[in-house]
Design a protein around this motif. Structure first.
Motif, PDB file in Angstrom:
ATOM      1  N   MET A   1      52.660  22.156  67.747  1.00  0.00           N
ATOM      2  CA  MET A   1      51.193  22.735  67.668  1.00  0.00           C
ATOM      3  C   MET A   1      50.224  22.378  68.681  1.00  0.00           C
ATOM      4  O   MET A   1      49.473  23.127  69.302  1.00  0.00           O
ATOM      5  N   GLU A   2      50.816  21.349  69.344  1.00  0.00           N
ATOM      6  CA  GLU A   2      49.865  20.670  70.550  1.00  0.00           C
ATOM      7  C   GLU A   2      49.786  21.679  71.765  1.00  0.00           C
ATOM      8  O   GLU A   2      48.937  22.195  72.565  1.00  0.00           O
ATOM      9  N   ASN A   3      51.070  22.125  72.004  1.00  0.00           N
ATOM     10  CA  ASN A   3      51.435  23.153  72.969  1.00  0.00           C
ATOM     11  C   ASN A   3      50.800  24.521  72.893  1.00  0.00           C
ATOM     12  O   ASN A   3      50.584  25.164  73.851  1.00  0.00           O
ATOM     13  N   TYR A   4      50.754  24.915  71.781  1.00  0.00           N
ATOM     14  CA  TYR A   4      50.092  26.004  71.321  1.00  0.00           C
ATOM     15  C   TYR A   4      48.578  25.891  71.767  1.00  0.00           C
ATOM     16  O   TYR A   4      48.151  26.793  72.212  1.00  0.00           O
ATOM     17  N   THR A   5      48.000  25.122  71.507  1.00  0.00           N
ATOM     18  CA  THR A   5      46.721  24.747  71.577  1.00  0.00           C
ATOM     19  C   THR A   5      46.314  24.791  73.079  1.00  0.00           C
ATOM     20  O   THR A   5      45.423  25.232  73.796  1.00  0.00           O
ATOM     21  N   LYS A   6      47.403  24.118  73.987  1.00  0.00           N
ATOM     22  CA  LYS A   6      47.411  24.182  75.449  1.00  0.00           C
ATOM     23  C   LYS A   6      47.533  25.616  75.788  1.00  0.00           C
ATOM     24  O   LYS A   6      46.959  25.984  77.021  1.00  0.00           O
ATOM     25  N   LEU A   7      48.317  26.290  75.334  1.00  0.00           N
ATOM     26  CA  LEU A   7      48.762  27.758  75.603  1.00  0.00           C
ATOM     27  C   LEU A   7      47.157  28.489  75.476  1.00  0.00           C
ATOM     28  O   LEU A   7      46.681  29.217  76.413  1.00  0.00           O
ATOM     29  N   LYS A   8      46.520  28.414  74.450  1.00  0.00           N
ATOM     30  CA  LYS A   8      45.308  29.190  74.087  1.00  0.00           C
ATOM     31  C   LYS A   8      44.095  28.555  75.131  1.00  0.00           C
ATOM     32  O   LYS A   8      43.487  29.699  75.888  1.00  0.00           O
ATOM     33  N   ASP A   9      44.132  27.504  75.468  1.00  0.00           N
ATOM     34  CA  ASP A   9      43.090  27.026  76.526  1.00  0.00           C
ATOM     35  C   ASP A   9      43.510  27.232  77.917  1.00  0.00           C
ATOM     36  O   ASP A   9      42.704  27.736  78.631  1.00  0.00           O
ATOM     37  N   LEU A  10      44.880  27.549  78.260  1.00  0.00           N
ATOM     38  CA  LEU A  10      45.179  28.079  79.329  1.00  0.00           C
ATOM     39  C   LEU A  10      44.842  29.409  79.587  1.00  0.00           C
ATOM     40  O   LEU A  10      44.254  30.017  80.778  1.00  0.00           O
ATOM     41  N   VAL A  11      44.968  30.309  78.663  1.00  0.00           N
ATOM     42  CA  VAL A  11      44.895  31.674  78.724  1.00  0.00           C
ATOM     43  C   VAL A  11      43.157  31.858  78.956  1.00  0.00           C
ATOM     44  O   VAL A  11      42.601  32.474  79.547  1.00  0.00           O
TER      45      VAL A  11
ATOM     46  N   LEU B   1      49.305  32.467  85.264  1.00  0.00           N
ATOM     47  CA  LEU B   1      50.165  33.271  84.304  1.00  0.00           C
ATOM     48  C   LEU B   1      51.394  32.547  84.461  1.00  0.00           C
ATOM     49  O   LEU B   1      52.377  32.806  83.293  1.00  0.00           O
ATOM     50  N   GLN B   2      51.952  31.948  85.456  1.00  0.00           N
ATOM     51  CA  GLN B   2      53.232  31.199  85.555  1.00  0.00           C
ATOM     52  C   GLN B   2      53.379  30.166  84.770  1.00  0.00           C
ATOM     53  O   GLN B   2      54.240  29.793  84.149  1.00  0.00           O
ATOM     54  N   GLU B   3      52.033  29.298  84.629  1.00  0.00           N
ATOM     55  CA  GLU B   3      52.131  28.249  83.889  1.00  0.00           C
ATOM     56  C   GLU B   3      52.170  28.772  82.329  1.00  0.00           C
ATOM     57  O   GLU B   3      52.741  27.878  81.575  1.00  0.00           O
ATOM     58  N   ILE B   4      51.688  29.728  82.099  1.00  0.00           N
ATOM     59  CA  ILE B   4      51.672  30.236  80.790  1.00  0.00           C
ATOM     60  C   ILE B   4      53.027  30.657  80.191  1.00  0.00           C
ATOM     61  O   ILE B   4      53.588  30.374  79.110  1.00  0.00           O
ATOM     62  N   LYS B   5      53.826  31.227  81.297  1.00  0.00           N
ATOM     63  CA  LYS B   5      55.332  31.480  80.946  1.00  0.00           C
ATOM     64  C   LYS B   5      55.881  30.289  80.714  1.00  0.00           C
ATOM     65  O   LYS B   5      56.674  30.326  79.689  1.00  0.00           O
ATOM     66  N   THR B   6      55.961  29.274  81.486  1.00  0.00           N
ATOM     67  CA  THR B   6      56.548  28.205  81.637  1.00  0.00           C
ATOM     68  C   THR B   6      56.403  27.416  79.925  1.00  0.00           C
ATOM     69  O   THR B   6      57.124  27.097  79.147  1.00  0.00           O
ATOM     70  N   LEU B   7      54.941  27.427  79.719  1.00  0.00           N
ATOM     71  CA  LEU B   7      54.627  26.771  78.346  1.00  0.00           C
ATOM     72  C   LEU B   7      55.153  27.683  77.198  1.00  0.00           C
ATOM     73  O   LEU B   7      55.351  26.860  76.375  1.00  0.00           O
ATOM     74  N   ALA B   8      54.893  28.854  77.266  1.00  0.00           N
ATOM     75  CA  ALA B   8      55.369  29.606  76.253  1.00  0.00           C
ATOM     76  C   ALA B   8      56.841  29.607  76.150  1.00  0.00           C
ATOM     77  O   ALA B   8      57.498  29.248  74.886  1.00  0.00           O
ATOM     78  N   GLN B   9      57.688  29.230  77.110  1.00  0.00           N
ATOM     79  CA  GLN B   9      59.174  28.826  76.901  1.00  0.00           C
ATOM     80  C   GLN B   9      59.422  27.665  76.093  1.00  0.00           C
ATOM     81  O   GLN B   9      60.217  27.693  75.197  1.00  0.00           O
ATOM     82  N   GLU B  10      58.512  26.552  76.583  1.00  0.00           N
ATOM     83  CA  GLU B  10      58.460  25.506  76.002  1.00  0.00           C
ATOM     84  C   GLU B  10      58.384  25.536  74.392  1.00  0.00           C
ATOM     85  O   GLU B  10      59.185  24.877  73.504  1.00  0.00           O
ATOM     86  N   ILE B  11      57.479  26.270  74.066  1.00  0.00           N
ATOM     87  CA  ILE B  11      57.084  26.449  72.533  1.00  0.00           C
ATOM     88  C   ILE B  11      58.418  27.213  71.856  1.00  0.00           C
ATOM     89  O   ILE B  11      58.589  26.865  70.725  1.00  0.00           O
ATOM     90  N   ARG B  12      58.684  28.304  72.554  1.00  0.00           N
ATOM     91  CA  ARG B  12      60.020  28.816  71.986  1.00  0.00           C
ATOM     92  C   ARG B  12      61.058  27.958  71.607  1.00  0.00           C
ATOM     93  O   ARG B  12      61.507  27.891  70.552  1.00  0.00           O
TER      94      ARG B  12
END
Length: 59
Positions: free
Chosen positions: A1-11, A37-48
């Motif tokens: 859940m921590e990475n999801y919060t980071k993703l929202k903050d990054l967006v 957007l590249q950072e978002i892509k990387t973080l989204a893959q980590e969440i997946r």
């Protein structure tokens, strides 16, 4: 859940630069948006990967 919060903050953090690029044509802001957007892509893959690992360990 921590990475999801980071993703929202990054967006949220690239929103201002996106507005500058699309509304004002600021090319430097576009570069920052692309980087974000590249950072978002990387973080989204980590969440997946986390979701898949959690799902598979529950079996």
């Amino acid at each position: 859940m921590e990475n999801y919060t980071k993703l929202k903050d990054l967006v949220a953090s690239i929103e201002g630069d996106a507005e500058k690029f699309f509304n004002n044509g600021n090319s430097a802001a576009g570069t920052r948006v692309r980087k974000g957007l590249q950072e978002i892509k990387t973080l989204a893959q980590e969440i997946r990967n986390e979701i898949t690992a959690t799902k598979n360990s529950a079996k």
